[in-house]
Enzyme design. Sequence first.
Site, PDB file in Angstrom:
ATOM      1  N   GLU A 139       0.811  -1.213   0.000  1.00 39.51           N
ATOM      2  CA  GLU A 139       0.000   0.000   0.000  1.00 39.51           C
ATOM      3  C   GLU A 139       0.851   1.273   0.000  1.00 39.51           C
ATOM      4  O   GLU A 139       0.451   2.289  -0.581  1.00 39.51           O
ATOM      5  CB  GLU A 139      -0.949   0.022   1.201  1.00 39.51           C
ATOM      6  CG  GLU A 139      -2.063  -0.999   1.141  1.00 39.51           C
ATOM      7  CD  GLU A 139      -1.694  -2.344   1.735  1.00 39.51           C
ATOM      8  OE1 GLU A 139      -2.583  -3.215   1.870  1.00 39.51           O
ATOM      9  OE2 GLU A 139      -0.497  -2.538   2.076  1.00 39.51           O
ATOM     10  N   PHE A 201     -11.583  -7.450  14.039  1.00 36.19           N
ATOM     11  CA  PHE A 201     -10.422  -7.848  13.257  1.00 36.19           C
ATOM     12  C   PHE A 201     -10.066  -6.752  12.255  1.00 36.19           C
ATOM     13  O   PHE A 201     -10.904  -6.283  11.506  1.00 36.19           O
ATOM     14  CB  PHE A 201     -10.720  -9.159  12.523  1.00 36.19           C
ATOM     15  CG  PHE A 201      -9.600  -9.626  11.640  1.00 36.19           C
ATOM     16  CD1 PHE A 201      -8.375  -9.991  12.188  1.00 36.19           C
ATOM     17  CD2 PHE A 201      -9.759  -9.690  10.268  1.00 36.19           C
ATOM     18  CE1 PHE A 201      -7.336 -10.424  11.380  1.00 36.19           C
ATOM     19  CE2 PHE A 201      -8.729 -10.119   9.448  1.00 36.19           C
ATOM     20  CZ  PHE A 201      -7.518 -10.493  10.008  1.00 36.19           C
ATOM     21  N   GLN A 202      -8.822  -6.339  12.270  1.00 35.56           N
ATOM     22  CA  GLN A 202      -8.266  -5.313  11.386  1.00 35.56           C
ATOM     23  C   GLN A 202      -8.969  -3.968  11.523  1.00 35.56           C
ATOM     24  O   GLN A 202      -8.989  -3.162  10.591  1.00 35.56           O
ATOM     25  CB  GLN A 202      -8.277  -5.782   9.918  1.00 35.56           C
ATOM     26  CG  GLN A 202      -7.288  -6.916   9.659  1.00 35.56           C
ATOM     27  CD  GLN A 202      -7.095  -7.215   8.201  1.00 35.56           C
ATOM     28  OE1 GLN A 202      -7.964  -6.961   7.373  1.00 35.56           O
ATOM     29  NE2 GLN A 202      -5.952  -7.790   7.859  1.00 35.56           N
ATOM     30  N   LYS A 251     -17.615  -0.872   5.845  1.00 31.81           N
ATOM     31  CA  LYS A 251     -18.004  -1.898   4.874  1.00 31.81           C
ATOM     32  C   LYS A 251     -19.504  -1.888   4.619  1.00 31.81           C
ATOM     33  O   LYS A 251     -19.945  -2.062   3.468  1.00 31.81           O
ATOM     34  CB  LYS A 251     -17.568  -3.276   5.380  1.00 31.81           C
ATOM     35  CG  LYS A 251     -17.835  -4.389   4.376  1.00 31.81           C
ATOM     36  CD  LYS A 251     -17.374  -5.737   4.879  1.00 31.81           C
ATOM     37  CE  LYS A 251     -17.657  -6.813   3.854  1.00 31.81           C
ATOM     38  NZ  LYS A 251     -17.263  -8.158   4.328  1.00 31.81           N
ATOM     39  N   MET A 571      24.306   9.513   2.276  1.00 30.09           N
ATOM     40  CA  MET A 571      24.240  10.771   3.010  1.00 30.09           C
ATOM     41  C   MET A 571      24.523  10.556   4.494  1.00 30.09           C
ATOM     42  O   MET A 571      25.128  11.413   5.151  1.00 30.09           O
ATOM     43  CB  MET A 571      22.875  11.439   2.814  1.00 30.09           C
ATOM     44  CG  MET A 571      22.815  12.878   3.289  1.00 30.09           C
ATOM     45  SD  MET A 571      23.965  13.985   2.416  1.00 30.09           S
ATOM     46  CE  MET A 571      23.046  14.334   0.912  1.00 30.09           C
TER      47      MET A 571
END
Length: 662
Positions: A139, A201-202, A251, A571
């Site tokens: 993602e 969940f999630q 959802k 760097m």
Amino acid sequence: MTRGEPPGRRAAGTADPADESGTRTRSTNESRTPTRSTNESRTPTRSTGAAPKSAARPHRSHVPADGTPAAVAVEQARREMLHEGRRRKRTRIGADALMEALLLQGTDTLFSYPGGVILPIYDILADYPEIRHVLVRHEQGGGHAADGYARASGRVGVCMGTSGPGATNLVTALATAQLDSVPVVAITGNVPAALLGKDAFQEIDITGITLPMTKHNYLVRDGDDIPRVVAEAFHIARTGRPGPVHIDITKDALQQETTAEHPSLDEIVAGLPGFRPKLDGHPKQLKTAAREIAAAKRPLILAGHGVLVAEAWDELRAFAEKTQIPVAWTLLGIGAMDEQHPLAYGYMGMHGWKHVNRAIQAADLLIAIGMRFDDRVTGSVRTYAPYARIIHADIDPAEIGKNVAVEVPIVGDAKRVLEGLTLMTAEVDPATRADYLAELAEWRLESEGSSWHGSGAWRGGLLSADFVVQRIGELTDHVATYVADVGQNQMWLARYTRFRRPRSHLSSGGLGTMGYSVPAAMGAALGNPGAETWAITGDGGFQMTSQELMTLAADRIPVKIALLDNKKLGMIRQWQEIVYAGNYHSSHLPGPDFVKLADAYGIPGFKATTTADVDRTIKAAQAVDGPALIWFEIAEEQNVLPMMPAGKGLSDLIETWGGPEE
């Protein structure tokens, strides 16, 4: 029923249609087959004091607030989470409203990765072929791709992820877009509304997380709100000072049937009464600025990212030519002016050109357009531009006076401010500025003749990074899209490519996000498919998001990757050498055989270790119809000089460095 199944057949694991219609439901304690309590055994047992077998033990409900509407809603939400599947009857649902809204906003590309709560979107996504779906491999890559798409095209980039870790993976990309004022709309799904706050969940409070790193965010619980919210999100993302907007949709809102209509632009604006960015500079301030310009003997224009955002490059050139004022630029202002223009002076700041920083320190007037006086531009503010009065024009009033005190503040869009200033200023005869411009030319000649400028092809027998970047610029006629990662490669690209067109330079300037270049180049290539696209990256940043090689290969996105491998966090190593007395802890970074890695993903790979290899491999990569990678093995200890040490000013540049003993 899944797609392709004959009528009357139901996919395993999907809900009975009758259950969905509510005509065949059972209570939470009802079962299709007899069940036993936890204390019931399959064989008789003896227990003194046990209840008679004929006595039925009462069942206890552990559902919080059982019997209340809230409990029913939670139970229904959990049932829907466990029983996926498309309803038999195809109706317009929230997911349809979302896709319709995206199309109305001109979206043609969606960078996304699927997950449970956004499956209602994926279930209907094929019904909207006008939108190209790019299946990213992470993602964060999708978020950076949307960012690159937006910067290269000037349109809003769109990305999507699921709830929980899918949403949190977008956070770095959103922060990158926020600090660089990039218009991105990020869509995430969440658990059904009734489960919010239940630690399902999630489930995560993603709007709470993204609040400080987005221009605005939404939590949508009702499918009827989707058309309005999406329209507002795009308007906010692209209007005024651009920035990312996050939309989190539950959802059940995605699955909800809806007949909500899409609002007009007038309705959107009316619905946001507190959002009215000021576009025109105040006439009094413009007149004051014009007087300052007329009186100045050593003026200098500082062009920032706002010039590109406002598409004001023509206005910038017209203003500079009319007033005969040279133009310097910030890291994100690169491309605002063709670097071959006689008034184009160069890149400023910590790793900018010495002659540009010297001009700032000697100026009597700075005209800053669409920039925010970042600490990497000014260094110590106490010693910054000690002889200059400052005109600062920016569309965000919060930026004016935030880092540097100014004499003439102007709030407005860069394009309109430059138009106004051009009208109000008198045309200047080039001869009037002849001595000043001649002195600047001498400083430039001296600066570009220094040993640290253009090391040549070799450093101690090893390939130099600046030579590689310079040749990429020359072999692409300086008009490709060049996407930097973060670190030394970023500075070499900014200094040696010689950019000739707007929106050709993409870089994570504010957040400094390693791993940005490859996924952002992926989006840039789709946002501006007419331009050749190059990702210029170090070996450190590349290894952070290299999984997107598979996205490039699968979608045949023609990004050419120039991997500058010094086997170091370059760097970090440079700062350890100069600031930390050569204590090189954790800056050595061994990597794989990058040609073999590219080959494993099905991408042609080339390797360059000598000067003779450079042009050959660049041309070979350009000839590939699709993505390609060049592994440049460069000098391991090459520094980017000059360098302004932290806490110092533009007059305190380190120009030479003999080693940590200094």
